[in-house]
Write a protein that holds these residues in place. Structure first.
Motif, PDB file in Angstrom:
ATOM      1  N   GLN A   1       0.813  -1.214   0.000  1.00 53.12           N
ATOM      2  CA  GLN A   1       0.000   0.000   0.000  1.00 53.12           C
ATOM      3  C   GLN A   1       0.854   1.275   0.000  1.00 53.12           C
ATOM      4  O   GLN A   1       0.325   2.365  -0.200  1.00 53.12           O
ATOM      5  CB  GLN A   1      -0.923   0.014   1.219  1.00 53.12           C
ATOM      6  CG  GLN A   1      -1.921  -1.136   1.259  1.00 53.12           C
ATOM      7  CD  GLN A   1      -2.775  -1.199   0.014  1.00 53.12           C
ATOM      8  OE1 GLN A   1      -2.611  -2.100  -0.799  1.00 53.12           O
ATOM      9  NE2 GLN A   1      -3.658  -0.259  -0.164  1.00 53.12           N
ATOM     10  N   VAL A   2       2.160   1.152   0.229  1.00 55.55           N
ATOM     11  CA  VAL A   2       3.040   2.322   0.287  1.00 55.55           C
ATOM     12  C   VAL A   2       3.152   2.957  -1.098  1.00 55.55           C
ATOM     13  O   VAL A   2       3.505   2.301  -2.075  1.00 55.55           O
ATOM     14  CB  VAL A   2       4.435   1.959   0.834  1.00 55.55           C
ATOM     15  CG1 VAL A   2       5.396   3.145   0.731  1.00 55.55           C
ATOM     16  CG2 VAL A   2       4.335   1.494   2.285  1.00 55.55           C
ATOM     17  N   VAL A   3       2.850   4.254  -1.159  1.00 58.36           N
ATOM     18  CA  VAL A   3       2.974   5.030  -2.388  1.00 58.36           C
ATOM     19  C   VAL A   3       4.355   5.683  -2.448  1.00 58.36           C
ATOM     20  O   VAL A   3       5.008   5.702  -3.483  1.00 58.36           O
ATOM     21  CB  VAL A   3       1.875   6.120  -2.451  1.00 58.36           C
ATOM     22  CG1 VAL A   3       2.080   7.043  -3.627  1.00 58.36           C
ATOM     23  CG2 VAL A   3       0.500   5.486  -2.466  1.00 58.36           C
ATOM     24  N   ALA A   4       4.796   6.220  -1.321  1.00 56.53           N
ATOM     25  CA  ALA A   4       6.098   6.883  -1.224  1.00 56.53           C
ATOM     26  C   ALA A   4       6.524   6.850   0.238  1.00 56.53           C
ATOM     27  O   ALA A   4       5.675   6.798   1.135  1.00 56.53           O
ATOM     28  CB  ALA A   4       6.011   8.328  -1.717  1.00 56.53           C
ATOM     29  N   ALA A   5       7.827   6.887   0.469  1.00 53.08           N
ATOM     30  CA  ALA A   5       8.324   6.883   1.842  1.00 53.08           C
ATOM     31  C   ALA A   5       9.644   7.648   1.899  1.00 53.08           C
ATOM     32  O   ALA A   5      10.352   7.787   0.893  1.00 53.08           O
ATOM     33  CB  ALA A   5       8.516   5.457   2.347  1.00 53.08           C
ATOM     34  N   TRP A   6       9.944   8.136   3.094  1.00 55.68           N
ATOM     35  CA  TRP A   6      11.172   8.894   3.343  1.00 55.68           C
ATOM     36  C   TRP A   6      11.794   8.402   4.634  1.00 55.68           C
ATOM     37  O   TRP A   6      11.103   7.890   5.519  1.00 55.68           O
ATOM     38  CB  TRP A   6      10.861  10.388   3.493  1.00 55.68           C
ATOM     39  CG  TRP A   6      10.292  10.966   2.248  1.00 55.68           C
ATOM     40  CD1 TRP A   6      10.975  11.635   1.267  1.00 55.68           C
ATOM     41  CD2 TRP A   6       8.944  10.914   1.801  1.00 55.68           C
ATOM     42  NE1 TRP A   6      10.110  11.990   0.253  1.00 55.68           N
ATOM     43  CE2 TRP A   6       8.855  11.561   0.560  1.00 55.68           C
ATOM     44  CE3 TRP A   6       7.777  10.371   2.354  1.00 55.68           C
ATOM     45  CZ2 TRP A   6       7.675  11.685  -0.149  1.00 55.68           C
ATOM     46  CZ3 TRP A   6       6.591  10.482   1.654  1.00 55.68           C
ATOM     47  CH2 TRP A   6       6.549  11.135   0.416  1.00 55.68           C
ATOM     48  N   VAL A   7      13.098   8.573   4.737  1.00 55.98           N
ATOM     49  CA  VAL A   7      13.809   8.284   5.976  1.00 55.98           C
ATOM     50  C   VAL A   7      14.525   9.540   6.423  1.00 55.98           C
ATOM     51  O   VAL A   7      14.842  10.428   5.621  1.00 55.98           O
ATOM     52  CB  VAL A   7      14.825   7.131   5.829  1.00 55.98           C
ATOM     53  CG1 VAL A   7      14.112   5.811   5.573  1.00 55.98           C
ATOM     54  CG2 VAL A   7      15.852   7.420   4.751  1.00 55.98           C
ATOM     55  N   ALA A   8      14.776   9.594   7.719  1.00 56.02           N
ATOM     56  CA  ALA A   8      15.629  10.624   8.294  1.00 56.02           C
ATOM     57  C   ALA A   8      16.920   9.925   8.673  1.00 56.02           C
ATOM     58  O   ALA A   8      16.907   8.820   9.224  1.00 56.02           O
ATOM     59  CB  ALA A   8      14.974  11.247   9.512  1.00 56.02           C
ATOM     60  N   GLU A   9      18.028  10.578   8.361  1.00 53.40           N
ATOM     61  CA  GLU A   9      19.338   9.990   8.623  1.00 53.40           C
ATOM     62  C   GLU A   9      20.192  11.001   9.371  1.00 53.40           C
ATOM     63  O   GLU A   9      20.199  12.185   9.040  1.00 53.40           O
ATOM     64  CB  GLU A   9      19.990   9.626   7.286  1.00 53.40           C
ATOM     65  CG  GLU A   9      21.270   8.868   7.390  1.00 53.40           C
ATOM     66  CD  GLU A   9      21.797   8.445   6.020  1.00 53.40           C
ATOM     67  OE1 GLU A   9      22.598   7.517   5.982  1.00 53.40           O
ATOM     68  OE2 GLU A   9      21.412   9.057   5.003  1.00 53.40           O
ATOM     69  N   ALA A  10      20.887  10.532  10.402  1.00 54.09           N
ATOM     70  CA  ALA A  10      21.802  11.377  11.168  1.00 54.09           C
ATOM     71  C   ALA A  10      23.073  10.585  11.413  1.00 54.09           C
ATOM     72  O   ALA A  10      23.020   9.439  11.869  1.00 54.09           O
ATOM     73  CB  ALA A  10      21.174  11.793  12.492  1.00 54.09           C
ATOM     74  N   ASP A  11      24.188  11.195  11.085  1.00 52.42           N
ATOM     75  CA  ASP A  11      25.487  10.543  11.283  1.00 52.42           C
ATOM     76  C   ASP A  11      25.541   9.161  10.625  1.00 52.42           C
ATOM     77  O   ASP A  11      26.099   8.213  11.183  1.00 52.42           O
ATOM     78  CB  ASP A  11      25.824  10.445  12.771  1.00 52.42           C
ATOM     79  CG  ASP A  11      25.863  11.808  13.445  1.00 52.42           C
ATOM     80  OD1 ASP A  11      26.378  12.755  12.823  1.00 52.42           O
ATOM     81  OD2 ASP A  11      25.349  11.922  14.572  1.00 52.42           O
ATOM     82  N   GLY A  12      24.901   9.033   9.450  1.00 49.60           N
ATOM     83  CA  GLY A  12      24.937   7.784   8.703  1.00 49.60           C
ATOM     84  C   GLY A  12      23.986   6.700   9.207  1.00 49.60           C
ATOM     85  O   GLY A  12      24.032   5.570   8.735  1.00 49.60           O
ATOM     86  N   VAL A  13      23.108   7.041  10.161  1.00 45.10           N
ATOM     87  CA  VAL A  13      22.189   6.065  10.752  1.00 45.10           C
ATOM     88  C   VAL A  13      20.756   6.509  10.495  1.00 45.10           C
ATOM     89  O   VAL A  13      20.424   7.685  10.664  1.00 45.10           O
ATOM     90  CB  VAL A  13      22.438   5.953  12.278  1.00 45.10           C
ATOM     91  CG1 VAL A  13      21.444   5.010  12.929  1.00 45.10           C
ATOM     92  CG2 VAL A  13      23.866   5.497  12.553  1.00 45.10           C
ATOM     93  N   ILE A  14      19.883   5.568  10.106  1.00 45.36           N
ATOM     94  CA  ILE A  14      18.468   5.866   9.921  1.00 45.36           C
ATOM     95  C   ILE A  14      17.850   6.099  11.306  1.00 45.36           C
ATOM     96  O   ILE A  14      17.940   5.241  12.181  1.00 45.36           O
ATOM     97  CB  ILE A  14      17.730   4.713   9.203  1.00 45.36           C
ATOM     98  CG1 ILE A  14      18.369   4.396   7.855  1.00 45.36           C
ATOM     99  CG2 ILE A  14      16.233   5.030   9.074  1.00 45.36           C
ATOM    100  CD1 ILE A  14      18.296   5.473   6.834  1.00 45.36           C
ATOM    101  N   VAL A  15      17.234   7.270  11.475  1.00 44.28           N
ATOM    102  CA  VAL A  15      16.658   7.638  12.778  1.00 44.28           C
ATOM    103  C   VAL A  15      15.170   7.954  12.702  1.00 44.28           C
ATOM    104  O   VAL A  15      14.555   8.302  13.710  1.00 44.28           O
ATOM    105  CB  VAL A  15      17.420   8.834  13.393  1.00 44.28           C
ATOM    106  CG1 VAL A  15      18.858   8.450  13.728  1.00 44.28           C
ATOM    107  CG2 VAL A  15      17.377  10.053  12.473  1.00 44.28           C
TER     108      VAL A  15
END
Length: 170
Positions: free
Chosen positions: A46-60
């Protein structure tokens, strides 16, 4: 400490996003479902689009826009507005690890999703468990409007009160 960067989700982000999801579940009890198979929960069809937040090379953090699939917020908005469900999407799978919450990470993830929805003529809705007061404060600060209340059902005969919201038009 590097700034938090929000970018589109890539398949290679799945292990990091899964790790972040499990961490958020341990600290916040969110999500109430999906932790048994977090990769499948994050990559739902069902996912149309998604985003991640990354800090210091780690997904947060993570957020997704999903096609409506019987969610109370979507059906409630269709009944209230008369809008066609084809132009409605569900903001979902929003989570941010505790260590970066004071860095506007949730706000940046929401901005990415809301910008995408606006550019694609989609009206976003969501439902949030009433216990998640920090998330509710974020949505309301960003102009989301409460459109009703519901009960979120999960697991084997479990349920929890939830609140439905609609995104601002622009």
């Amino acid at each position: 400490m590097e700034p938090v960067v929000v970018r589109p989700f890539q398949p290679t982000d799945l292990p990091g996003a899964t790790k972040a999801l499990v961490e958020v579940h341990k600290t916040d009890g969110y999500p109430v479902e999906g932790v048994d198979d977090p990769q499948a929960w994050l990559r739902s069809e069902q996912v149309v689009a998604a985003w991640v937040a990354e800090a210091d090379g780690v997904i947060v953090g993570h957020v997704a826009i999903m096609r409506p699939d019987g969610e109370d917020a979507a059906s409630l908005w269709v009944r209230q507005s008369g809008e066609d469900e084809a132009h409605i999407a569900v903001l979902a799978r929003l989570f941010v690890v505790q260590a970066v919450r004071r860095r506007a990470t949730g706000r940046h993830l929401m901005a990415a999703a809301m910008g995408h929805a606006l550019a694609n003529n989609l009206r976003l809705v969501l439902d949030v468990m009433a216990k998640d007061v920090a998330a509710i404060r974020l949505y309301e600060r960003l102009g989301w409007r409460k459109i009703g209340e519901t009960t979120h059902h999960f697991g084997t005969s479990q349920s929890i009160p939830a609140v439905c919201y609609i995104a601002p038009k622009a």
